[in-house]
Design an enzyme around this catalytic site. Structure first.
Site, PDB file in Angstrom:
ATOM      1  N   ASN A 125      36.131  30.366  51.046  1.00  0.00           N
ATOM      2  CA  ASN A 125      36.379  31.523  51.375  1.00  0.00           C
ATOM      3  C   ASN A 125      34.241  32.539  52.206  1.00  0.00           C
ATOM      4  O   ASN A 125      34.001  32.183  51.238  1.00  0.00           O
ATOM      5  CB  ASN A 125      36.863  32.505  50.622  1.00  0.00           C
ATOM      6  N   GLY A 174      33.513  34.286  52.886  1.00  0.00           N
ATOM      7  CA  GLY A 174      33.191  35.871  52.916  1.00  0.00           C
ATOM      8  C   GLY A 174      32.904  36.475  51.151  1.00  0.00           C
ATOM      9  O   GLY A 174      31.638  36.907  50.783  1.00  0.00           O
ATOM     10  N   LYS A 175      32.942  35.671  50.764  1.00  0.00           N
ATOM     11  CA  LYS A 175      32.644  35.174  48.540  1.00  0.00           C
ATOM     12  C   LYS A 175      31.508  34.698  48.886  1.00  0.00           C
ATOM     13  O   LYS A 175      30.426  35.377  48.466  1.00  0.00           O
ATOM     14  CB  LYS A 175      33.694  34.335  48.181  1.00  0.00           C
ATOM     15  N   ASP A 199      37.802  35.462  40.430  1.00  0.00           N
ATOM     16  CA  ASP A 199      39.441  35.915  41.490  1.00  0.00           C
ATOM     17  C   ASP A 199      38.224  37.002  41.410  1.00  0.00           C
ATOM     18  O   ASP A 199      37.960  38.348  40.426  1.00  0.00           O
ATOM     19  CB  ASP A 199      40.101  35.672  39.942  1.00  0.00           C
ATOM     20  N   TYR A 253      39.403  43.593  52.052  1.00  0.00           N
ATOM     21  CA  TYR A 253      39.563  45.145  52.537  1.00  0.00           C
ATOM     22  C   TYR A 253      38.178  45.794  52.750  1.00  0.00           C
ATOM     23  O   TYR A 253      38.183  47.330  52.571  1.00  0.00           O
ATOM     24  CB  TYR A 253      39.722  45.964  51.050  1.00  0.00           C
ATOM     25  N   ASP A 254      36.800  45.392  53.048  1.00  0.00           N
ATOM     26  CA  ASP A 254      35.787  46.003  53.187  1.00  0.00           C
ATOM     27  C   ASP A 254      35.421  46.937  54.266  1.00  0.00           C
ATOM     28  O   ASP A 254      35.302  48.318  53.939  1.00  0.00           O
ATOM     29  CB  ASP A 254      34.693  45.002  53.497  1.00  0.00           C
ATOM     30  N   THR A 301      35.446  28.024  45.771  1.00  0.00           N
ATOM     31  CA  THR A 301      36.066  29.025  46.747  1.00  0.00           C
ATOM     32  C   THR A 301      35.365  28.082  48.849  1.00  0.00           C
ATOM     33  O   THR A 301      34.219  27.074  48.554  1.00  0.00           O
ATOM     34  CB  THR A 301      35.196  29.970  47.263  1.00  0.00           C
ATOM     35  N   HIS A 329      30.995  44.870  43.229  1.00  0.00           N
ATOM     36  CA  HIS A 329      32.006  43.911  41.586  1.00  0.00           C
ATOM     37  C   HIS A 329      31.238  42.782  41.877  1.00  0.00           C
ATOM     38  O   HIS A 329      30.812  42.492  40.854  1.00  0.00           O
ATOM     39  CB  HIS A 329      33.362  43.807  42.026  1.00  0.00           C
ATOM     40  N   ARG A 330      31.346  41.853  42.882  1.00  0.00           N
ATOM     41  CA  ARG A 330      30.913  40.294  42.550  1.00  0.00           C
ATOM     42  C   ARG A 330      29.404  40.552  42.461  1.00  0.00           C
ATOM     43  O   ARG A 330      28.773  39.716  41.937  1.00  0.00           O
ATOM     44  CB  ARG A 330      31.116  39.545  44.030  1.00  0.00           C
TER      45      ARG A 330
HETATM   46  P1  IMP Z   1      40.779  36.003  45.378  1.00  0.00           P
HETATM   47  O1  IMP Z   1      40.310  34.521  46.416  1.00  0.00           O
HETATM   48  O2  IMP Z   1      42.421  35.762  44.397  1.00  0.00           O
HETATM   49  O3  IMP Z   1      39.675  36.143  44.616  1.00  0.00           O
HETATM   50  O4  IMP Z   1      41.215  37.271  45.917  1.00  0.00           O
HETATM   51  C1  IMP Z   1      40.672  37.507  46.406  1.00  0.00           C
HETATM   52  C2  IMP Z   1      41.210  38.982  47.639  1.00  0.00           C
HETATM   53  O5  IMP Z   1      40.928  40.391  46.712  1.00  0.00           O
HETATM   54  C3  IMP Z   1      40.814  38.713  49.165  1.00  0.00           C
HETATM   55  O6  IMP Z   1      41.228  37.917  50.003  1.00  0.00           O
HETATM   56  C4  IMP Z   1      40.515  40.278  49.286  1.00  0.00           C
HETATM   57  O7  IMP Z   1      41.822  40.847  49.500  1.00  0.00           O
HETATM   58  C5  IMP Z   1      40.189  40.942  48.286  1.00  0.00           C
HETATM   59  N1  IMP Z   1      38.745  40.705  47.891  1.00  0.00           N
HETATM   60  C6  IMP Z   1      38.299  40.634  46.847  1.00  0.00           C
HETATM   61  N2  IMP Z   1      37.255  40.800  47.085  1.00  0.00           N
HETATM   62  C7  IMP Z   1      35.952  41.787  47.628  1.00  0.00           C
HETATM   63  C8  IMP Z   1      35.194  41.961  48.555  1.00  0.00           C
HETATM   64  O8  IMP Z   1      34.911  41.663  47.656  1.00  0.00           O
HETATM   65  N3  IMP Z   1      35.418  43.066  49.544  1.00  0.00           N
HETATM   66  C9  IMP Z   1      37.225  43.312  50.329  1.00  0.00           C
HETATM   67  N4  IMP Z   1      38.094  42.643  49.738  1.00  0.00           N
HETATM   68  C10 IMP Z   1      38.094  42.071  48.527  1.00  0.00           C
END
Ligand code: IMP
Length: 203
Positions: A10, A12-13, A71, A158-159, A8, A184-185
């Site tokens: 991201n 935030g992740k 995901d 959406y946190d 990733t 969840h993560r």
């Molecule tokens: P992915 O990268 O396709 O898994 O996209 C996940 C999307 O779900 C993110 O861009 C956020 O919009 C939302 N999302 C997933 N996990 C979280 C979280 O822990 N907090 C807030 N939004 C989340």
């Protein structure tokens, strides 16, 4: 200290994973040169399908290593589980383009403006893959409620709108370690760690 590679870019992740890993004496790192690697179309119908697809694809760029991909998304009960696998692109104007967090949150507030039931859950599926093959997947969920206005400055996505009732705070009002303890993560990563420690016991 042992290191787990995450597919990733991201931030935030990555912060979430680092928060979850810290308590276990493990560090996490983004896959080297992640941004220069060819991408993958996230067109699966489920979180699991997309997580597997990403983990299998990116693990080919780190031969012999276990590579994790997650995901994840938000499922709102009154919206029939939307935005779900489309969470990253809820407010996007083209089918494949992602939208920024602010636009996605604005759309969510619009969709819920005349809806009484704001219950929702975050879902995360982590896939662990090596050399293009999924070894296992791990699912975590967190239940909460969508507020009418954002609260807090941490987290991502959406946190700021996701209230976690047991703490009376949104996920954006938690530190990465606090969020990992209830998210969840964090739950999915905890299951991964149990599996990982069974594969090669921590020294
Ligand atoms: P992915 O990268 O396709 O898994 O996209 C996940 C999307 O779900 C993110 O861009 C956020 O919009 C939302 N999302 C997933 N996990 C979280 C979280 O822990 N907090 C807030 N939004 C989340």
């Amino acid at each position: 200290m042992r290191r787990v590679l995450i597919a990733t870019s991201n931030p935030g992740k990555l912060r979430d994973f680092a928060g979850a890993a810290a308590a276990h004496g493990i560090t996490v790192a983004s896959l080297p040169d992640f941004d220069s690697l060819p991408g993958v179309r996230e067109d699966g119908a489920t979180f699991e399908a997309n997580a597997r697809k990403k983990a299998e694809h990116y693990s080919r760029f780190a031969p012999g290593e276990i590579v994790l991909a997650d995901d994840s998304g938000l499922e709102v009960d009154a919206l029939g589980g939307a935005p779900g696998v489309h969470s990253a692109r809820y407010a996007a104007t083209s089918p494949q383009g992602n939208a920024d967090d602010r636009a996605n949150n604005a759309r969510l507030l619009r969709e819920l403006s005349h809806v009484a039931d704001h219950t929702a859950r975050f879902v995360c599926v982590i896939a662990a893959a090596r050399d293009g093959r999924t070894l296992s997947t791990f699912r975590g969920e967190a239940r909460g409620r969508i507020l009418d206005a954002p609260r807090g400055w941490g987290g991502f996505g959406y946190d700021p709108l996701f209230l976690f009732p047991a703490l009376g705070k949104t996920f954006a009002e938690l530190t990465p370690q606090e969020k990992a303890g209830v998210s969840h993560r964090g739950a999915a990563f905890g299951k991964f760690l149990e599996w990982y420690e069974r594969q090669q016991p921590l020294r």
